[in-house]
Write an enzyme that holds these catalytic residues in place. Structure first.
Site, PDB file in Angstrom:
ATOM      1  N   ASP A  29       0.829  -1.211   0.000  1.00  0.00           N
ATOM      2  CA  ASP A  29       0.000   0.000   0.000  1.00  0.00           C
ATOM      3  C   ASP A  29       0.863   1.260   0.000  1.00  0.00           C
ATOM      4  O   ASP A  29       1.973   1.255   0.533  1.00  0.00           O
ATOM      5  CB  ASP A  29      -0.922  -0.020   1.233  1.00  0.00           C
ATOM      6  CG  ASP A  29      -2.050   0.984   1.112  1.00  0.00           C
ATOM      7  OD1 ASP A  29      -2.373   1.405  -0.011  1.00  0.00           O
ATOM      8  OD2 ASP A  29      -2.620   1.351   2.164  1.00  0.00           O
ATOM      9  N   TRP A  34       2.919   7.861  -2.687  1.00  0.00           N
ATOM     10  CA  TRP A  34       4.321   7.973  -3.128  1.00  0.00           C
ATOM     11  C   TRP A  34       4.390   8.856  -4.373  1.00  0.00           C
ATOM     12  O   TRP A  34       5.236   9.746  -4.476  1.00  0.00           O
ATOM     13  CB  TRP A  34       4.852   6.572  -3.421  1.00  0.00           C
ATOM     14  CG  TRP A  34       6.294   6.508  -3.814  1.00  0.00           C
ATOM     15  CD1 TRP A  34       7.367   6.321  -2.989  1.00  0.00           C
ATOM     16  CD2 TRP A  34       6.825   6.609  -5.160  1.00  0.00           C
ATOM     17  NE1 TRP A  34       8.531   6.301  -3.721  1.00  0.00           N
ATOM     18  CE2 TRP A  34       8.232   6.484  -5.052  1.00  0.00           C
ATOM     19  CE3 TRP A  34       6.256   6.803  -6.424  1.00  0.00           C
ATOM     20  CZ2 TRP A  34       9.072   6.525  -6.159  1.00  0.00           C
ATOM     21  CZ3 TRP A  34       7.097   6.855  -7.527  1.00  0.00           C
ATOM     22  CH2 TRP A  34       8.489   6.718  -7.387  1.00  0.00           C
ATOM     23  N   ASN A  77     -11.131  -2.525  -5.033  1.00  0.00           N
ATOM     24  CA  ASN A  77     -10.355  -1.582  -5.851  1.00  0.00           C
ATOM     25  C   ASN A  77     -11.032  -1.235  -7.187  1.00  0.00           C
ATOM     26  O   ASN A  77     -10.641  -0.280  -7.854  1.00  0.00           O
ATOM     27  CB  ASN A  77      -8.926  -2.091  -6.094  1.00  0.00           C
ATOM     28  CG  ASN A  77      -8.026  -2.031  -4.873  1.00  0.00           C
ATOM     29  OD1 ASN A  77      -7.123  -2.851  -4.699  1.00  0.00           O
ATOM     30  ND2 ASN A  77      -8.250  -1.053  -3.998  1.00  0.00           N
ATOM     31  N   ARG A 200      -4.804  -1.161   9.142  1.00  0.00           N
ATOM     32  CA  ARG A 200      -6.008  -1.956   8.887  1.00  0.00           C
ATOM     33  C   ARG A 200      -5.683  -3.096   7.928  1.00  0.00           C
ATOM     34  O   ARG A 200      -4.633  -3.141   7.306  1.00  0.00           O
ATOM     35  CB  ARG A 200      -7.149  -1.086   8.365  1.00  0.00           C
ATOM     36  CG  ARG A 200      -6.823  -0.283   7.123  1.00  0.00           C
ATOM     37  CD  ARG A 200      -8.039   0.530   6.629  1.00  0.00           C
ATOM     38  NE  ARG A 200      -7.657   1.417   5.544  1.00  0.00           N
ATOM     39  CZ  ARG A 200      -7.377   2.715   5.682  1.00  0.00           C
ATOM     40  NH1 ARG A 200      -7.450   3.279   6.861  1.00  0.00           N
ATOM     41  NH2 ARG A 200      -7.011   3.443   4.643  1.00  0.00           N
ATOM     42  N   GLU A 213       0.844 -12.746  13.092  1.00  0.00           N
ATOM     43  CA  GLU A 213       1.448 -11.548  13.684  1.00  0.00           C
ATOM     44  C   GLU A 213       1.378 -10.435  12.641  1.00  0.00           C
ATOM     45  O   GLU A 213       1.657 -10.661  11.457  1.00  0.00           O
ATOM     46  CB  GLU A 213       2.911 -11.818  14.056  1.00  0.00           C
ATOM     47  CG  GLU A 213       3.066 -12.827  15.177  1.00  0.00           C
ATOM     48  CD  GLU A 213       2.448 -12.379  16.490  1.00  0.00           C
ATOM     49  OE1 GLU A 213       2.433 -11.154  16.753  1.00  0.00           O
ATOM     50  OE2 GLU A 213       1.978 -13.243  17.256  1.00  0.00           O
TER      51      GLU A 213
HETATM   52  C1  IPE Z   1      -5.459  -2.701   0.075  1.00  0.00           C
HETATM   53  O1  IPE Z   1      -5.108  -1.367  -0.096  1.00  0.00           O
HETATM   54  C2  IPE Z   1      -5.488  -3.414  -1.242  1.00  0.00           C
HETATM   55  C3  IPE Z   1      -4.185  -3.616  -1.883  1.00  0.00           C
HETATM   56  C4  IPE Z   1      -3.029  -3.277  -1.400  1.00  0.00           C
HETATM   57  C5  IPE Z   1      -4.234  -4.263  -3.163  1.00  0.00           C
HETATM   58  P1  IPE Z   1      -6.191  -0.217  -0.299  1.00  0.00           P
HETATM   59  O2  IPE Z   1      -5.450   1.030  -0.539  1.00  0.00           O
HETATM   60  O3  IPE Z   1      -7.192  -0.609  -1.319  1.00  0.00           O
HETATM   61  O4  IPE Z   1      -6.925  -0.194   1.127  1.00  0.00           O
HETATM   62  P2  IPE Z   1      -7.746   0.972   1.833  1.00  0.00           P
HETATM   63  O5  IPE Z   1      -8.767   1.459   0.849  1.00  0.00           O
HETATM   64  O6  IPE Z   1      -6.793   2.032   2.207  1.00  0.00           O
HETATM   65  O7  IPE Z   1      -8.343   0.325   3.041  1.00  0.00           O
HETATM   66  C1  IPE Z   2      -1.619   0.186  -3.271  1.00  0.00           C
HETATM   67  O1  IPE Z   2      -1.386   1.552  -3.335  1.00  0.00           O
HETATM   68  C2  IPE Z   2      -1.918  -0.414  -4.629  1.00  0.00           C
HETATM   69  C3  IPE Z   2      -3.297  -0.861  -4.784  1.00  0.00           C
HETATM   70  C4  IPE Z   2      -4.238  -0.803  -3.881  1.00  0.00           C
HETATM   71  C5  IPE Z   2      -3.651  -1.423  -6.080  1.00  0.00           C
HETATM   72  P1  IPE Z   2      -2.563   2.593  -3.367  1.00  0.00           P
HETATM   73  O2  IPE Z   2      -2.941   2.849  -4.783  1.00  0.00           O
HETATM   74  O3  IPE Z   2      -3.680   2.165  -2.493  1.00  0.00           O
HETATM   75  O4  IPE Z   2      -1.862   3.873  -2.765  1.00  0.00           O
HETATM   76  P2  IPE Z   2      -2.451   4.892  -1.713  1.00  0.00           P
HETATM   77  O5  IPE Z   2      -2.904   4.097  -0.529  1.00  0.00           O
HETATM   78  O6  IPE Z   2      -3.594   5.594  -2.375  1.00  0.00           O
HETATM   79  O7  IPE Z   2      -1.320   5.808  -1.386  1.00  0.00           O
HETATM   80 MG    MG Z   3      -4.057   2.406  -0.520  1.00  0.00          MG
END
Ligand code: IPE
Ligand code: IPE
Ligand code: MG
Length: 248
Positions: A29, A34, A77, A200, A213
């Site tokens: 995540d 980034w 997603n 989370r 863990e």
């Molecule tokens: C969890 O990240 C899913 C993946 C890393 C593929 P998200 O960015 O979708 O989770 P939330 O929305 O912050 O909970």
């Molecule tokens: C994780 O990074 C990748 C996926 C969930 C596919 P994010 O795209 O959720 O990045 P943030 O959480 O918005 O920074």
């Molecule tokens: Mg994310």
């Protein structure tokens, strides 16, 4: 389960060789943040995550981790803008095409966890099937990409399978539910790592993480490297797992 380590690798300092987790699962995540912090589109963050993924796989191989599960795309997603979803589909497809030979040479078995529903483009499914077939015989490590994966969806699918087979209420046991999960042969994760400072689970492996863990790090996924994995494993090794019992 035995966890043999290739003899040519030396473990990083601070890691106890007798206590390496068998299964590590990661929520990758922070790609969007980034990229935004660099004034780039979110998709550049996903692209930068490829190197993090490959370096983490290398680190897991160095440690002798047998099962590595990476959360690449959740059932939630799809709520993202269509352009980002399209990018993620193509990105994951091309990642497989680029990297599967290299992973195969390293002895990695590639598998997928998630729903193969109509929303996943057929081309992506084809690449997934090709990658599975190419690496089927490998046993050094199993890399499971959780793609269009949701923990609740997995439990729903397991229950549907029990019901459609006419399993009687008395036979609905934890073992029976486990046997209907996407990969019943996979041990539960010992360690779950989530990057980007979010505390989370976001619907990852709900059934399997009952006694895992959890390690959270502020590092954004594109910056994650094998040393961060080693740090997470060192943290895991300082924990005491009790499974509801008392100190042994
Ligand atoms: C969890 O990240 C899913 C993946 C890393 C593929 P998200 O960015 O979708 O989770 P939330 O929305 O912050 O909970
Ligand atoms: C994780 O990074 C990748 C996926 C969930 C596919 P994010 O795209 O959720 O990045 P943030 O959480 O918005 O920074
Ligand atoms: Mg994310």
């Amino acid at each position: 389960m035995p966890n043999p380590r290739p003899s040519h690798t030396s473990l990083p300092p601070g890691i106890d060789p007798g206590h390496v987790p068998v299964h590590v699962a990661c929520v990758m995540d922070g790609n969007g943040r980034w990229a935004s912090s660099r004034g780039l589109p979110r998709t550049e963050g996903h692209a930068a995550g490829e190197e993090a993924l490959l370096d983490t796989v290398e680190g897991a191989l160095d440690l002798g981790i047998r099962w590595l599960t990476m959360f690449a795309f959740s059932t939630e997603n799809w709520r993202r803008p269509a352009e980002e979803v399209r990018y993620l589909m193509e990105f994951n497809e091309s990642l497989l095409v680029h990297r599967r030979d290299e992973l195969n040479e390293k002895g990695v078995r590639i598998r997928f966890s998630g729903r193969r529903d109509w929303r996943v483009p057929r081309r992506v499914l084809r690449r997934m099937d090709e990658s599975i077939a190419l690496t089927r015989g490998n046993r050094r490590m199993t890399l499971t990409m959780a793609f269009n994966y949701g923990g609740r969806a997995e439990i729903v699918d397991a229950v549907r399978s029990l019901v459609s087979d006419g399993v009687q209420p008395a036979d609905v046991t934890e073992k029976a539910i486990r046997s209907r999960t996407y990969h019943p042969d996979q041990p539960d994760p010992d360690l779950v790592v989530r990057t980007s400072g979010e505390f989370r689970i976001s619907n990852f492996l709900l059934w399997q993480i009952a006694y895992s863990e959890l390690v959270f790090t502020d590092v954004l996924w594109p910056d994650f490297r094998r040393q961060h994995l080693f740090d997470a494993v060192a943290e895991y090794q300082r924990r005491e797992r009790r499974y509801g019992g008392v100190r042994g």
